[in-house]
Write an enzyme that holds these catalytic residues in place. Structure first.
Site, PDB file in Angstrom:
ATOM      1  N   ARG A   1     -81.465  47.775 -61.096  1.00  0.00           N
ATOM      2  CA  ARG A   1     -81.899  47.851 -59.692  1.00  0.00           C
ATOM      3  C   ARG A   1     -83.377  48.262 -59.608  1.00  0.00           C
ATOM      4  O   ARG A   1     -84.235  47.468 -59.241  1.00  0.00           O
ATOM      5  CB  ARG A   1     -81.012  48.853 -58.927  1.00  0.00           C
ATOM      6  CG  ARG A   1     -81.111  48.746 -57.407  1.00  0.00           C
ATOM      7  CD  ARG A   1     -82.287  49.496 -56.784  1.00  0.00           C
ATOM      8  NE  ARG A   1     -82.301  50.918 -57.101  1.00  0.00           N
ATOM      9  CZ  ARG A   1     -83.323  51.717 -56.823  1.00  0.00           C
ATOM     10  NH1 ARG A   1     -84.425  51.239 -56.252  1.00  0.00           N
ATOM     11  NH2 ARG A   1     -83.286  52.996 -57.155  1.00  0.00           N
ATOM     12  N   ASP A   2     -83.701  49.479 -59.997  1.00  0.00           N
ATOM     13  CA  ASP A   2     -85.081  49.970 -59.859  1.00  0.00           C
ATOM     14  C   ASP A   2     -86.022  49.140 -60.731  1.00  0.00           C
ATOM     15  O   ASP A   2     -87.165  48.874 -60.361  1.00  0.00           O
ATOM     16  CB  ASP A   2     -85.140  51.448 -60.284  1.00  0.00           C
ATOM     17  CG  ASP A   2     -86.220  52.231 -59.556  1.00  0.00           C
ATOM     18  OD1 ASP A   2     -86.970  51.631 -58.779  1.00  0.00           O
ATOM     19  OD2 ASP A   2     -86.320  53.453 -59.784  1.00  0.00           O
TER      20      ASP A   2
ATOM     21  N   HIS B   1     -84.776  61.914 -61.080  1.00  0.00           N
ATOM     22  CA  HIS B   1     -85.181  60.511 -61.246  1.00  0.00           C
ATOM     23  C   HIS B   1     -86.700  60.509 -61.401  1.00  0.00           C
ATOM     24  O   HIS B   1     -87.421  60.774 -60.446  1.00  0.00           O
ATOM     25  CB  HIS B   1     -84.722  59.766 -59.982  1.00  0.00           C
ATOM     26  CG  HIS B   1     -85.117  58.324 -59.880  1.00  0.00           C
ATOM     27  ND1 HIS B   1     -84.195  57.300 -59.899  1.00  0.00           N
ATOM     28  CD2 HIS B   1     -86.321  57.722 -59.697  1.00  0.00           C
ATOM     29  CE1 HIS B   1     -84.817  56.138 -59.737  1.00  0.00           C
ATOM     30  NE2 HIS B   1     -86.113  56.362 -59.612  1.00  0.00           N
TER      31      HIS B   1
ATOM     32  N   HIS C   1     -90.394  58.775 -62.764  1.00  0.00           N
ATOM     33  CA  HIS C   1     -91.187  57.621 -63.197  1.00  0.00           C
ATOM     34  C   HIS C   1     -92.295  58.150 -64.109  1.00  0.00           C
ATOM     35  O   HIS C   1     -92.691  59.309 -64.026  1.00  0.00           O
ATOM     36  CB  HIS C   1     -91.766  56.875 -61.989  1.00  0.00           C
ATOM     37  CG  HIS C   1     -90.737  56.035 -61.294  1.00  0.00           C
ATOM     38  ND1 HIS C   1     -90.720  54.670 -61.347  1.00  0.00           N
ATOM     39  CD2 HIS C   1     -89.662  56.391 -60.542  1.00  0.00           C
ATOM     40  CE1 HIS C   1     -89.687  54.205 -60.655  1.00  0.00           C
ATOM     41  NE2 HIS C   1     -89.029  55.228 -60.149  1.00  0.00           N
TER      42      HIS C   1
ATOM     43  N   CYS D   1     -91.563  50.503 -57.478  1.00  0.00           N
ATOM     44  CA  CYS D   1     -91.011  50.315 -56.140  1.00  0.00           C
ATOM     45  C   CYS D   1     -91.956  49.399 -55.392  1.00  0.00           C
ATOM     46  O   CYS D   1     -93.154  49.679 -55.306  1.00  0.00           O
ATOM     47  CB  CYS D   1     -90.854  51.641 -55.407  1.00  0.00           C
ATOM     48  SG  CYS D   1     -90.389  51.409 -53.679  1.00  0.00           S
TER      49      CYS D   1
ATOM     50  N   ASN E   1     -89.971  53.509 -64.822  1.00  0.00           N
ATOM     51  CA  ASN E   1     -89.145  54.717 -64.900  1.00  0.00           C
ATOM     52  C   ASN E   1     -89.249  55.337 -66.290  1.00  0.00           C
ATOM     53  O   ASN E   1     -89.643  54.683 -67.247  1.00  0.00           O
ATOM     54  CB  ASN E   1     -87.677  54.353 -64.655  1.00  0.00           C
ATOM     55  CG  ASN E   1     -87.405  53.900 -63.243  1.00  0.00           C
ATOM     56  OD1 ASN E   1     -87.968  52.924 -62.795  1.00  0.00           O
ATOM     57  ND2 ASN E   1     -86.553  54.614 -62.543  1.00  0.00           N
TER      58      ASN E   1
HETATM   59  N1  COA Z   1     -78.282  43.607 -46.186  1.00  0.00           N
HETATM   60  C1  COA Z   1     -78.638  42.365 -45.809  1.00  0.00           C
HETATM   61  N2  COA Z   1     -79.269  42.079 -44.680  1.00  0.00           N
HETATM   62  C2  COA Z   1     -79.553  43.120 -43.872  1.00  0.00           C
HETATM   63  C3  COA Z   1     -79.215  44.425 -44.187  1.00  0.00           C
HETATM   64  C4  COA Z   1     -78.551  44.658 -45.399  1.00  0.00           C
HETATM   65  N3  COA Z   1     -78.211  45.883 -45.805  1.00  0.00           N
HETATM   66  N4  COA Z   1     -79.632  45.227 -43.198  1.00  0.00           N
HETATM   67  C5  COA Z   1     -80.226  44.445 -42.288  1.00  0.00           C
HETATM   68  N5  COA Z   1     -80.198  43.168 -42.697  1.00  0.00           N
HETATM   69  C6  COA Z   1     -80.722  41.988 -42.041  1.00  0.00           C
HETATM   70  C7  COA Z   1     -80.310  41.871 -40.615  1.00  0.00           C
HETATM   71  O1  COA Z   1     -79.067  41.232 -40.520  1.00  0.00           O
HETATM   72  C8  COA Z   1     -81.426  41.013 -40.044  1.00  0.00           C
HETATM   73  O2  COA Z   1     -81.246  39.689 -40.434  1.00  0.00           O
HETATM   74  P1  COA Z   1     -81.821  38.469 -39.565  1.00  0.00           P
HETATM   75  O3  COA Z   1     -83.325  38.615 -39.572  1.00  0.00           O
HETATM   76  O4  COA Z   1     -81.358  37.268 -40.311  1.00  0.00           O
HETATM   77  O5  COA Z   1     -81.220  38.658 -38.229  1.00  0.00           O
HETATM   78  C9  COA Z   1     -82.637  41.521 -40.794  1.00  0.00           C
HETATM   79  O6  COA Z   1     -82.130  42.078 -42.024  1.00  0.00           O
HETATM   80  C10 COA Z   1     -83.416  42.563 -40.033  1.00  0.00           C
HETATM   81  O7  COA Z   1     -82.543  43.587 -39.629  1.00  0.00           O
HETATM   82  P2  COA Z   1     -83.088  44.969 -39.093  1.00  0.00           P
HETATM   83  O8  COA Z   1     -81.948  45.856 -38.802  1.00  0.00           O
HETATM   84  O9  COA Z   1     -84.083  44.708 -37.981  1.00  0.00           O
HETATM   85  O10 COA Z   1     -83.776  45.517 -40.346  1.00  0.00           O
HETATM   86  P3  COA Z   1     -85.319  45.716 -40.674  1.00  0.00           P
HETATM   87  O11 COA Z   1     -86.050  44.438 -40.698  1.00  0.00           O
HETATM   88  O12 COA Z   1     -85.821  46.829 -39.851  1.00  0.00           O
HETATM   89  O13 COA Z   1     -85.178  46.198 -42.204  1.00  0.00           O
HETATM   90  C11 COA Z   1     -83.820  47.248 -43.902  1.00  0.00           C
HETATM   91  C12 COA Z   1     -84.442  47.355 -42.522  1.00  0.00           C
HETATM   92  C13 COA Z   1     -83.346  48.633 -44.288  1.00  0.00           C
HETATM   93  C14 COA Z   1     -82.663  46.281 -43.851  1.00  0.00           C
HETATM   94  C15 COA Z   1     -84.870  46.702 -44.909  1.00  0.00           C
HETATM   95  O14 COA Z   1     -86.096  47.350 -44.717  1.00  0.00           O
HETATM   96  C16 COA Z   1     -84.432  46.881 -46.326  1.00  0.00           C
HETATM   97  O15 COA Z   1     -83.505  46.240 -46.788  1.00  0.00           O
HETATM   98  N6  COA Z   1     -85.105  47.763 -47.099  1.00  0.00           N
HETATM   99  C17 COA Z   1     -84.740  48.037 -48.462  1.00  0.00           C
HETATM  100  C18 COA Z   1     -85.941  48.500 -49.206  1.00  0.00           C
HETATM  101  C19 COA Z   1     -85.637  48.748 -50.667  1.00  0.00           C
HETATM  102  O16 COA Z   1     -84.719  48.219 -51.249  1.00  0.00           O
HETATM  103  N7  COA Z   1     -86.498  49.571 -51.249  1.00  0.00           N
HETATM  104  C20 COA Z   1     -86.397  49.881 -52.656  1.00  0.00           C
HETATM  105  C21 COA Z   1     -85.304  50.818 -52.978  1.00  0.00           C
HETATM  106  S1  COA Z   1     -85.613  52.464 -52.467  1.00  0.00           S
HETATM  107 ZN    ZN Z   2     -87.386  54.858 -58.861  1.00  0.00          ZN
END
Ligand code: COA
Ligand code: ZN
Length: 296
Positions: free
Chosen positions: A10-11, A202, A204, A235, A244
């Site tokens: 994942r990371d 955790h 890095h 990230c 990491n």
């Molecule tokens: N899995 C899949 N799709 C998701 C989701 C999830 N967990 N959560 C939201 N979505 C989708 C929504 O359905 C929507 O889809 P659409 O555009 O087709 O309608 C879209 O994402 C936007 O939804 P919204 O609630 O407005 O989310 P956002 O754009 O504000 O994004 C997160 C919020 C949390 C979903 C997004 O920023 C994210 O996935 N971040 C993860 C970051 C990450 O992995 N960082 C590294 C690890 S720490």
């Molecule tokens: Zn990390």
């Protein structure tokens, strides 16, 4: 016993320029199991628009053969992620709460309060569903946008995540900024309030201090660590985050210091090679050359 969670799938893979295919990810996880790893963070159920590298989380988790004594965790950013994870058969999830306003906005597009609420609700729902739970407190030492993170905030958020049902609180140095003295300060504050077995670390290795930081935490009684095979990691939302702490370096140090990890260092080379093949460049921790010679 020292419990090492390999977060490489994942990371490690989320920040690569190349998108590793589902079969490749599965091969990596199988290689980690074969090397004796029994805790793996396999993927994240996040928005595929935010992190295209993890878009295949559902397919990957569904097709995974997990040994009986192994635990596979997946990262979920919100309830939608939790639902997807449960549908795909997840038994353990991790939520992610950054300790600063800006990092939450950049990472999950929520302010700190909204992120806190989302993590609380997601944890509560996961507990109701009978899942095991971890909660990351990210940028716990420093934030790429806000600088040094106040220790009191980390303690407060860790307690709130614990109260919300997280079995393990993972204190994450997301950008690899901590020195051992910082680890002592944060753990000094946390260990008065939370038992060591509820805390994971955790690290890095951005500044080359990850192993020193891990030792500092081990000396204070911490027995749960994240690491990633070959030291892959980063990230996409935290500029400057390097790889990491390498699983093989942590395991080697642990073994020489008398801790068991279940990891077989003679077999870990295959997992490192698999990782290199998947990301398209040679990976490996600081001990890699020595390990390769010792194997030969
Ligand atoms: N899995 C899949 N799709 C998701 C989701 C999830 N967990 N959560 C939201 N979505 C989708 C929504 O359905 C929507 O889809 P659409 O555009 O087709 O309608 C879209 O994402 C936007 O939804 P919204 O609630 O407005 O989310 P956002 O754009 O504000 O994004 C997160 C919020 C949390 C979903 C997004 O920023 C994210 O996935 N971040 C993860 C970051 C990450 O992995 N960082 C590294 C690890 S720490
Ligand atoms: Zn990390």
């Amino acid at each position: 016993m020292l419990y090492i969670t390999d977060v490489g799938p994942r990371d490690g893979l989320q920040s690569q320029g190349t998108i590793v295919g589902t079969e490749g990810k599965r091969a990596l996880i199988e290689a980690l199991f074969a090397a004796g790893l029994r805790r793996i963070e396999a993927t994240s159920f996040v928005s595929p628009k935010a992190v295209p590298q993890m878009a295949d989380a559902d397919a990957l988790l569904r097709g995974l053969a997990v040994p009986d004594d192994a635990r596979v965790s997946v990262l979920v950013p919100n309830q939608r992620g939790l639902e997807r994870a449960v549908d795909a058969g997840a038994r353990e999830i991790a939520v992610v709460l950054s300790a600063t306003e800006t990092m939450n906005r950049k990472n999950i597009r929520m302010d700190l309060d909204a992120a806190l609420n989302t993590c609380r609700e997601t944890l509560a729902e996961a507990v109701r569903a009978g899942l095991r739970t971890r909660a990351y407190v990210a940028v716990a030492f420093a934030c790429p946008f806000e600088g040094d993170t106040p220790t009191g905030r980390v303690v407060d958020l860790a307690l709130q995540m614990r109260a919300a049902g997280a079995e393990e609180i993972v204190i994450a140095d997301t950008i690899g900024a901590a020195a051992p003295s910082d680890v002592e300060r944060v753990l000094g504050a946390l260990l008065g309030i939370l038992p060591a077995q509820t805390i994971g670390m955790h690290f890095h290795d951005t500044r080359g201090m990850a192993l020193a930081n891990a030792w500092c935490a081990m000396a204070r009684g911490i027995r749960r660590f994240d690491a990633s095979i070959g030291g892959v990691g980063g990230c996409p939302f935290a500029p400057g985050a390097a790889g990491n702490l390498a699983t093989e370096d942590l395991a080697l140090m642990a073994h020489q210091c008398g801790f068991e990890t279940g990891i077989e260092l003679g077999a870990i080379g295959a997992a490192i090679e698999t990782t290199s093949r998947l990301v398209g460049y040679p990976v490996g921790g600081r001990s890699q050359r020595w390990l390769a010679r010792a194997q030969a």
